[in-house]
Design a protein around this motif. Structure first.
Motif, PDB file in Angstrom:
ATOM      1  N   ASP A  50     -18.737  20.213  -8.439  1.00 34.30           N
ATOM      2  CA  ASP A  50     -18.310  21.624  -8.381  1.00 34.30           C
ATOM      3  C   ASP A  50     -16.825  21.731  -8.028  1.00 34.30           C
ATOM      4  OD1 ASP A  50     -20.899  22.301  -8.948  1.00 34.30           O
ATOM      5  OD2 ASP A  50     -21.412  22.904  -6.892  1.00 34.30           O
ATOM      6  N   ILE A  51     -16.401  20.932  -7.063  1.00 34.94           N
ATOM      7  CA  ILE A  51     -15.004  20.991  -6.625  1.00 34.94           C
ATOM      8  C   ILE A  51     -14.077  20.565  -7.747  1.00 34.94           C
ATOM      9  CG2 ILE A  51     -13.343  19.899  -5.066  1.00 34.94           C
ATOM     10  CD1 ILE A  51     -15.619  19.833  -2.962  1.00 34.94           C
ATOM     11  N   GLU A  52     -14.439  19.513  -8.468  1.00 38.53           N
ATOM     12  CA  GLU A  52     -13.587  19.049  -9.567  1.00 38.53           C
ATOM     13  C   GLU A  52     -13.462  20.125 -10.635  1.00 38.53           C
ATOM     14  OE1 GLU A  52     -10.909  16.538 -11.067  1.00 38.53           O
ATOM     15  OE2 GLU A  52     -12.019  16.225  -9.194  1.00 38.53           O
ATOM     16  N   ARG A  53     -14.578  20.799 -10.961  1.00 38.25           N
ATOM     17  CA  ARG A  53     -14.519  21.869 -11.968  1.00 38.25           C
ATOM     18  C   ARG A  53     -13.661  23.035 -11.475  1.00 38.25           C
ATOM     19  NH1 ARG A  53     -20.037  20.397 -12.745  1.00 38.25           N
ATOM     20  NH2 ARG A  53     -20.698  21.986 -11.241  1.00 38.25           N
ATOM     21  N   LEU A  54     -13.810  23.377 -10.205  1.00 37.67           N
ATOM     22  CA  LEU A  54     -13.017  24.485  -9.668  1.00 37.67           C
ATOM     23  C   LEU A  54     -11.529  24.158  -9.669  1.00 37.67           C
ATOM     24  CD1 LEU A  54     -15.316  25.526  -6.672  1.00 37.67           C
ATOM     25  CD2 LEU A  54     -14.745  26.939  -8.657  1.00 37.67           C
ATOM     26  N   LEU A  55     -11.186  22.931  -9.308  1.00 39.01           N
ATOM     27  CA  LEU A  55      -9.770  22.558  -9.310  1.00 39.01           C
ATOM     28  C   LEU A  55      -9.195  22.576 -10.721  1.00 39.01           C
ATOM     29  CD1 LEU A  55      -9.749  19.657  -6.704  1.00 39.01           C
ATOM     30  CD2 LEU A  55      -8.589  21.854  -6.482  1.00 39.01           C
ATOM     31  N   ASP A  56      -9.960  22.101 -11.689  1.00 41.62           N
ATOM     32  CA  ASP A  56      -9.488  22.136 -13.072  1.00 41.62           C
ATOM     33  C   ASP A  56      -9.275  23.576 -13.532  1.00 41.62           C
ATOM     34  OD1 ASP A  56      -9.578  19.388 -13.204  1.00 41.62           O
ATOM     35  OD2 ASP A  56     -11.553  19.310 -14.152  1.00 41.62           O
ATOM     36  N   ARG A  57     -10.124  24.476 -13.060  1.00 42.34           N
ATOM     37  CA  ARG A  57     -10.035  25.869 -13.488  1.00 42.34           C
ATOM     38  C   ARG A  57      -8.968  26.663 -12.739  1.00 42.34           C
ATOM     39  NH1 ARG A  57     -15.184  28.702 -12.085  1.00 42.34           N
ATOM     40  NH2 ARG A  57     -14.081  30.068 -10.632  1.00 42.34           N
TER      41      ARG A  57
END
Length: 992
Positions: A748-755
């Motif tokens: 989840d954190i990786e997706r949020l950072l990418d977004r």
């Protein structure tokens, strides 16, 4: 594969490291410009080492080899070199491979083959181990999770490098080759190995500075006076046991010895035929680079720069200081200074005074580090006044005043003093902390075996002194103080308190508790001591007041009785000159000596309990108690009427039995030990270290103070430190929770950072949208109460119907957030009509819905409103904070802090440590709240931040803690890409 724009030179991989022997090396990526260096390096490698590297005779590198080993994409092919003096001494490289061991074609392949080559002259210095730490960190950064290495069985040194690293590994043997595979995920064992190597290397580097075999003073003046000549005079007057050389390019060519000092004199360091271990540099700043170059070319191990004109002089001086540090490290040398006051080692086999101090301090067991020369002078002078001479109560083992501390800092001295058997107490005066995270780690480990007393200057202005080129730490001083307490550091405010606490801790055992007996021949002075005990949170007994004409024998009997009592943990003796006709000793110079002898006799019988003395107008008492008396050898009784001690002041004081602090000790456990002696010498950690020294037989020395408040304050610090030692012996554990979804949270954190961070500068944090924040917190079992937006009355009514009445109507505008006193929160709304009326009142009184951003939320059981926060400071690391919401935390600053990861025991103590804690435990008949649920919430937040360094901020407010359970009503989360390097990464020296 990766595209060319991603192949930029990774500057953040550059690092200076301390090697096993105390020297330094620079680790950096290999570039195409290194072709000649690589060829020169390879020519100096033995044929055997080349055979071990290539499994065949390989006398020279071809042009193709040189191109392959110097051209890297810094992703799938990476090469690092360790350099000294700009030349290679070792190399390491990895190549990404697939499951078949072939060059990788898929960027998802997460395995690489690694190979080392170390120049024979530098083997055994720990170069390969340091390179492995750094290449492993680089590989993890590039998505590689496993290394494979093929080694010939005869290459036992390289096999040991891999197997001793502490990683989980697998070893196989096939076709005459040993194949090693190991995961790169740090383990508890690999971190312990890395920290142990760091400690031994940095301690060794300090030891080389403090115990040189030869010293050169560069810049020795031709006439008396000046920095250089003063430093030379200090060296000679101290009785330095090594060789001394005076260096000055302006000396006459025919000068061979400098008069009147009668030491060898040379115009340049290269004229010294013997090795030089330490160079003291006292030349103008513009001439220092030339002196550093001469030292590096001569093989000097360390330099002490007394010269000024660096960071304290402004921006140009700051750049000059950075260049000085780069130059010194390029030659593998450690640097003290610039603008330093000097260093001292009182060990009898060294007797080094390479400082500007006017006198050599007495030998003893207090280690001193200061960043200020003026404070260093004050400390040395204050200690000399309290106990001059070798073996006195105020004796010093080593002293370092680092000035601008461009390189050697308090952290390095903590590494050295941790294992130094001659240092029982560490005293630090700090004006800036360049790496608070590492300082807290080292201080906690050192405090587990010996007291660490710290005074910090520049506490409130948020800036470091001009000469300290360190990053500004945003952590408030109150937070720093709390973290020091958690680490077992004794924090004091003044130089006087540093000396007071240091003397007591260096001479007395730790008290077993806070129960204090008070006795003396002055009721007023005893009452002052009694009041001071209460102020410091101790438990004083009713003072025992002796007659004003009480004799030394009366004091001896009273002290012996107090020490023998089971309800006594420590004794404060108060004394004034006795008066009256019946005194056993007439007033004058002998009364203090007689009383001192009596107190020592009584204390000798109970060496496990501390004794401190408060005196008025009895300086001879303090001097006698602090004197460096030698322990007497056991003797047969010489009659029924032995001569009084006061009549033979030259005789040694009675010898105490061996004190518990001096007994041989078992190996130190991983956590702070349960023993309650103030000093505990840790075991030697490696075979190259000196063997353990025999326990010292010390005379009993008792600290004396001219004011009751000073004596009691020092005793209280010892009581608190002893309690920390007992509690830290079992620091608790970090609980495991079955419902935590660590992997899913990471995704989840990786997706949020990418977004959220495509255009955000590196290191900048971003807020997580509320729904995403709630989902992320839920991965760790932290559930927030649903909040529904209410932009208009109809939407508010629908939200309330969905949640169920009763509900709360709240504004979320930034200027009204967490301000219930302004009326932005309305509770217990029971129905639709009341909700519409309340909505209208709210918008009429405070502003439009667009401005207020109202929301609807379910009501929760009544309780105590609290706040839970976690934040990551770039310097201090991750900090967990707790307090009561509203005025207690915002107005009064009543917040408790703990380092992350926090244990269950630390969290329980954190909850109880705030001043408003009674509100949680049934104050004035109120119902106690569920502190167990609160502790679990704190632990879950701690786990979230510890598991995911991308989570740089969590704010839960308010958290309503009820009699059963709790409710999180508001939550915010901030994310950021983690820094490339931290204290948790491979060891490296700081660069400011």
């Amino acid at each position: 594969m990766q595209t060319p724009p991603e192949h930029a030179y990774p500057t953040h991989w550059e690092a200076d490291v301390v090697l096993r022997d105390g020297g330094t090396a620079r680790i950096r990526p290999i570039t195409p410009d290194d072709a000649e260096r690589l060829v020169s390096f390879y020519e100096q490698v033995s044929d055997e080492s080349k055979y071990y590297r290539f499994f065949a005779p390989y006398p020279r590198l071809s042009d193709r080899d040189v191109h392959r080993f110097t051209h890297h994409d810094y992703i799938d092919r990476v090469g690092l070199a360790a350099t000294v003096g700009g030349e290679f001494i070792a190399t390491v490289r990895y190549d990404r491979i697939n499951d078949q061991g072939l060059p990788a074609k898929d960027p998802d392949d997460d395995q690489a083959e690694v190979a080392f080559l170390v120049q024979d002259a530098h083997q055994g210095r720990g170069v390969a181990s340091a390179l492995l730490e750094h290449i492993a960190a680089v590989a993890r950064e590039r998505g590689i999770r496993r290394f494979a290495a093929e080694v010939l069985p005869a290459n036992s040194k390289m096999i040991k490098v891999f197997t001793d690293a502490g990683y989980t590994h697998k070893r196989t043997f096939e076709d005459g080759v040993v194949r090693l595979e190991f995961d790169l995920e740090p383990t508890e064992q690999s971190m312990a190995v890395m920290r142990g190597r760091e400690q031994r290397a940095e301690a060794r580097s300090v030891q080389r500075l403090l115990a040189p075999g030869s010293v050169a003073v560069i810049g020795t003046g031709r006439a008396p006076g000046g920095l250089g000549r003063t430093a030379l005079r200090s060296l000679l007057d101290s009785g330095f046991t090594g060789r001394v050389h005076a260096v000055n390019h302006a000396f006459p060519e025919d000068l061979r010895r400098l008069d009147p000092e009668d030491v060898p004199a040379v115009r340049a360091l290269r004229e010294v035929t013997d090795p030089v271990d330490l160079a003291v540099i006292a030349v103008p700043a513009d001439s220092v680079p030339e002196a550093i170059r001469d030292c590096g070319e001569h093989g000097v191990q360390g330099v002490l720069v007394l010269s000024s004109g660096y960071a304290e002089a402004g921006p140009d001086g700051r750049e000059r200081q950075r260049a000085l540090l780069r130059q010194a490290r390029s030659y593998g040398m450690r640097l003290i200074g610039p603008n330093a006051f000097g260093l001292i080692n009182t060990a009898p086999d060294v007797r080094l005074n390479a400082s500007l101090a006017p006198r050599m301090p007495g030998a003893g067991h207090i280690g001193l580090f200061t960043q200020s020369g003026a404070i260093g002078i004050a400390l040395l002078s204050g200690l000399h006044a309290r106990g001059p001479g070798d073996g006195g109560i105020a004796g010093v083992s080593a002293f370092v005043s680092a000035g601008n501390r461009a390189d050697v800092s308090g952290n390095d001295l903590l590494q050295y003093w941790y294992e130094d058997p001659d240092t029982d107490v560490v005293i630090l005066y700090l004006e800036s902390i360049g790496n608070p995270r590492k300082f807290a780690r080292l201080a906690r480990r050192t405090a587990a075996v010996k007291p660490v007393v710290v005074a910090k200057g520049a506490r409130h202005n948020g800036t470091a002194p001009p000469g300290h080129a360190v990053p500004t730490v945003r952590v408030p001083d109150s937070t720093v103080a709390a973290l020091m307490r958690q680490a077992g550091v004794i924090r004091v405010d003044t130089v006087t308190e540093l000396i007071d606490a240091g003397l007591l801790l260096a001479s007395q055992p730790l008290p077993a508790g806070p129960r204090i007996a008070i006795l003396g021949n002055s009721e007023s002075l005893a009452l002052l001591a009694y009041d001071a005990c209460l102020t410091e949170g101790l438990r004083p007994q009713r003072p025992r007041v002796l007659a004003s004409a009480a004799t030394p024998d009366d004091f001896r009997a009273a002290l012996a009785e107090a020490l023998a009592a089971d309800g006594c943990d420590a004794v404060v003796v108060t004394a004034i000159p006795w008066v009256g006709e019946g005194a056993a000793v007439s007033p004058g110079g002998s009364e203090g000596a007689a009383l001192a002898d009596a107190l020592r006799t009584a204390a000798t019988a109970h060496p496990q309990k501390p004794v401190t003395v408060v005196h008025l107008a009895m300086d001879d008492l303090a001097q006698t108690l602090a004197a460096p008396a030698q322990p007497a050898e056991p003797q047969a009784p010489d009659g029924d009427n032995p001569e009084p001690a006061a009549a033979r002041p030259t005789d040694p004081a009675p010898a105490p039995p061996p004190a518990p602090a001096r007994a041989p000790r078992p190996p130190a456990p991983t956590g702070p030990p349960p023993t309650l002696t103030a000093r505990q010498t840790p075991p030697v950690r490696d075979a190259e270290a000196d063997p353990p020294r025999r326990p010292r037989r010390e005379p009993l020395r008792i600290p004396a103070y001219p004011a009751a408040e000073r004596a009691v304050r020092s005793l209280a610090e010892a009581v608190r430190y002893a309690a920390w030692r007992r509690e830290a012996a079992d620091p608790g554990r970090v609980p495991e929770y079955d419902d935590i979804q660590e992997a899913q949270a990471g995704a989840d954190i990786e997706r949020l950072l990418d977004r959220l961070t495509p255009d955000v500068p590196s290191g900048r944090s971003v807020p997580v949208p509320p729904q995403d924040a709630e989902a992320l917190l839920a991965r760790y079992g932290i559930h927030t109460l649903p909040v529904l937006p209410a932009p208009d009355p109809d939407t508010a009514v629908r939200a309330a119907a969905r949640l169920g009445y009763p509900v709360a109507l709240k504004t979320t505008a930034p200027h009204l957030r967490h301000r219930p006193d302004l009326g932005g929160v309305r509770l217990d709304i029971a129905g639709e009509a009341e909700l519409r009326r309340t909505y209208a009142e709210l918008t009429d009184f405070l502003g439009s819905p667009e401005e207020l951003r109202p929301v609807v939320q379910s009501m929760v059981p009544r309780g105590v409103d609290t706040v839970v926060r976690a934040a990551i400071d770039p310097a201090a690391g991750a900090v967990l904070s707790f307090g009561l919401a509203g005025a207690p935390s915002q107005l009064l600053g009543d917040i408790a802090h703990r380092l992350i990861p926090a244990t269950d025991r630390e969290v329980a103590e954190q909850i109880r440590s705030i001043r408003a804690a009674p509100l949680l435990f049934g104050w004035r008949g109120s119902q106690p709240v569920d502190t167990a649920a609160l502790a679990e919430l704190l632990l879950r937040v701690s786990r979230l931040v510890d598991d995911h360094p991308e989570v740089v901020g969590v704010d839960l407010e308010p958290v309503v803690v009820a009699a059963h359970g709790l409710s999180v009503l508001g939550a915010t989360v901030r994310l950021a890409r983690p820094p490339a390097t931290t204290d948790l990464g491979p060891r490296r020296l700081p660069v400011y």
